[in-house]
Every structure is written in C-alpha cells, then in structure tokens.
Design an enzyme around this catalytic site. Sequence first.
Site, short mmCIF file in Angstrom:
data_model
loop_
_atom_site.label_atom_id
_atom_site.label_comp_id
_atom_site.label_asym_id
_atom_site.label_seq_id
_atom_site.Cartn_x
_atom_site.Cartn_y
_atom_site.Cartn_z
N LYS A 1 0.86 -1.32 0.07
CA LYS A 1 -0.01 -0.08 -0.06
C LYS A 1 0.92 1.23 -0.06
O LYS A 1 2.06 1.05 0.09
CB LYS A 1 -0.92 -0.17 0.99
C1 LIG Z 1 -5.59 -4.42 0.87
C2 LIG Z 1 -6.99 -4.02 1.17
C3 LIG Z 1 -7.71 -4.28 2.47
C4 LIG Z 1 -6.90 -5.16 3.54
O1 LIG Z 1 -5.92 -4.65 4.01
P1 LIG Z 1 -5.06 -5.49 5.21
O2 LIG Z 1 -4.52 -4.32 5.98
O3 LIG Z 1 -4.27 -6.12 4.48
O4 LIG Z 1 -6.05 -6.02 6.05
C5 LIG Z 1 -8.71 -4.24 2.35
N1 LIG Z 1 -9.63 -3.64 1.49
C6 LIG Z 1 -9.12 -3.20 0.21
C7 LIG Z 1 -9.95 -2.51 -0.91
C8 LIG Z 1 -7.86 -3.45 -0.01
O5 LIG Z 1 -6.99 -3.33 -1.02
#
Ligand SMILES: *Cc1c(COP(=O)(O)O)cnc(C)c1O
Length: 384
Positions: free
Chosen positions: A182
């Site tokens: 991210k």
């Molecule tokens: C990556 C992602 C998540 C989950 O994030 P984590 O921190 O891995 O739990 C949730 N929603 C979306 C749209 C994502 O791309």
Amino acid sequence: MSTIAFARPDVGEAEIAAVVEVLRSGWLTTGEKARQFEERFAAAVGARHAVAVSSCTAALHLALEAAGVGPDDEVIVPTMTFAASAEVVRYLGARPVLVDSLPGDHTLDPAAVDRAVTAATRAIVTVDFAGQPPRLDAVMETARRRGLVVVDDAAHAFPAGYQGRAVGTITDLTCFSFYATKTLTTGEGGMVTTDREDWARRVRLMSLHGISKDAWQRHRGHNGWYYEILAPGFKYNLPDTAAALGLAQLARSGEMLARRREIAGRYHAAFAGQDHLELLDVRPECAPAWHLYVVRLRPEVLALGRDEAIAELARRGVGTSVHFIPLHLHPYYRETYGYRPEDFPIALDLYQRSISLPIYSAMTDAEVDRVIEAVVALGRDHRR
Ligand SMILES: *Cc1c(COP(=O)(O)O)cnc(C)c1O
C-alpha cells in the site's frame, strides 16, 4: 531482462533506523511509537481520533463493531473490492449485500446503494477504488436519510482528497491499510479514524481484548497489575516496531504521493491517444492517492484477451495484477447468497477487461518507460 515488480515498498535508511531504534529500546509491542503514529496520522488527515491496529481488515471489523452491526443486520458493500471489505460483515454475523460499480471509475453506484437499503440495513461500506473515493456525498445523503453508518474502506486512499477534504474525515469511520503493497506501509498494519469520541473509545477498547487500559499504561505503573475486561475484545494492536516504520513513512508521504502522481501523469500522456485502451475517469472533486493505475482493454480493437495481454506484458518483463475479482464471482458469495455473474454487469465487464500496471514511488523513470512501451506495443502488435 529483469522483471518490473507489480509493487515494491519504498523503504529507505530513515525507516530502517527508526525500526532499529525500537529494537534497541527494549519495548517491542504497542507503546509510545504507536501513540505518536496515531497522533500524527490523525493530524495528517484532520480527524479528531485515530486508532492504530494490526491491519485494515481489523480496522474494518472494529469500525463495524463500533457502529453496532450485529447478527442479521445487512451491510451494503460494493462487489468490486477485496475480500476484507465483506468478510468483516460475516465476522459479526451480519449479511453483506453487494452492489454494482459505475463504469467510469469502478467505484460503487450510489443509486444502487440507495435501492439496496432495507429495514435491516445498518451500515454501508464504501471503497476508494485505486485511491479515488466514490460519490461519498450521495452515499452520505442516503445514510443520513435512512439512519445508517458509513465506513470507508480507504485501504488505497492515503493520502487522498474529496471535495477539498482529506479522506479520513468524510464518512463516519475510515479504515486505512499499511500492508506491504500500500501507499504507506508498516509491513502489516491499519488505522481507524473518526471524529466521534465514543466510537474511537470503543474501537480502542475492542482492539485489545476489551481491556480497560493497555499494556503501556500498565507498564508505566498506574495501579501496576490491575485491569478490567469490559467486553470480549480482539487482539488487533499495532506493535511499536511497525508504528516506528509508519512514522518514518508518514514523514515521506507527500514526496511519495508526488512521485506516484508524476508516474500517473506520464501514463496518462502516453495512453490517452491509444485506441486499444480506456483509462479510469479522474473526477474533478477527487485528489486520488494513485495506489493503482488501472487500464481497461478494448476487445473491439485488440485481438488479445485480458489474460493473454497479461502474459504478453509478463513476457516483456512487466508485472501486473487485476483489481478486483468481484466478490459475487467467488464460490463463497455465489453459494451462500446465490449471486450470479450477470447480477452486477458493470463490475463483471470491468473485471474482464482490467489490468493494473505498476505504480509506486520506488519505480525508476526507465521502469516507467518500459511499462509504457510494453502497453503501447500491445495495441501496435495485436490488433484485430
Ligand atoms: C488491501 C486491502 C484491504 C486489506 O488490508 P489489510 O491491511 O491487508 O487487512 C482491504 N480493502 C481493500 C480494498 C484492500 O485493497
């Protein structure tokens, strides 16, 4: 020829030094660094409260729990999202009610949200697809009229803006992800922001066993060993090792966004005139975080299908991905709720034609050029 990774974290010496400092400090779990990360993150998005947690999935679970979602409630969720946005509804024994996307930017259709509301609806989960918020003003209007809570899944959207405000303050609660791929990473991690003190307190309580004070306060010796369990909470706290990494990343978030914007600008300029591609609409009221750069293929021009195009890009050393396989196509949602592929025709079509290209601040100009060359070559070498 080396392969350009689809994603690569942008971790430098400042991040490494920050984590080493925590490792040397003797305090590895949630403590002062987590508190600092919460304060600075809240300030960065202009929210009154921020609670650091172990993932965005945990953040979404806690946000819906604080919003009072329980067994047999319905929660509206776009089908065009990752597993986490809907599984948390199931954690609480509630039912995810899926809705379709809009074709221009893949975000949820606010009219479909409005139609999906029933007497059992309790909350709406919105998703800032690729880092661009959906039409949140329309969703908030529906929510206010029907007495619903809106939780924004902003896993893609730090930092992002909507109508001149930062994502993190627009819906009732906002959930961020600091997963490795991210736009700000702590390896694994997440954050809940909200302006409501009672929700912030509930999220914090439930993030650590429903215990009335956390380990840091105990360590500092107010009443030493004593604590009270107020609710059967979860174990979702963010350790200081991760929070220190987050603080160092937060200090660089403006610079990292500027680089992703620059890459998006170069992709736009190169792809805008290509008749084998469609680009995502960027709406004037949005300042996207540019977590993803998605192109849609035009089958009327290209002789290659999406999967073949991905294989061709891989052959040229370009790593890609697909966002997302709509939830209603997955066996669990199909079999449990009886969804059929054609129930959400827009999301189905977007899914079948989409490719996500590499876009991250650690990308070099030469890598960006190679991605552009490979994507342009698809249209040149594989026409109908
Ligand atoms: C990556 C992602 C998540 C989950 O994030 P984590 O921190 O891995 O739990 C949730 N929603 C979306 C749209 C994502 O791309």
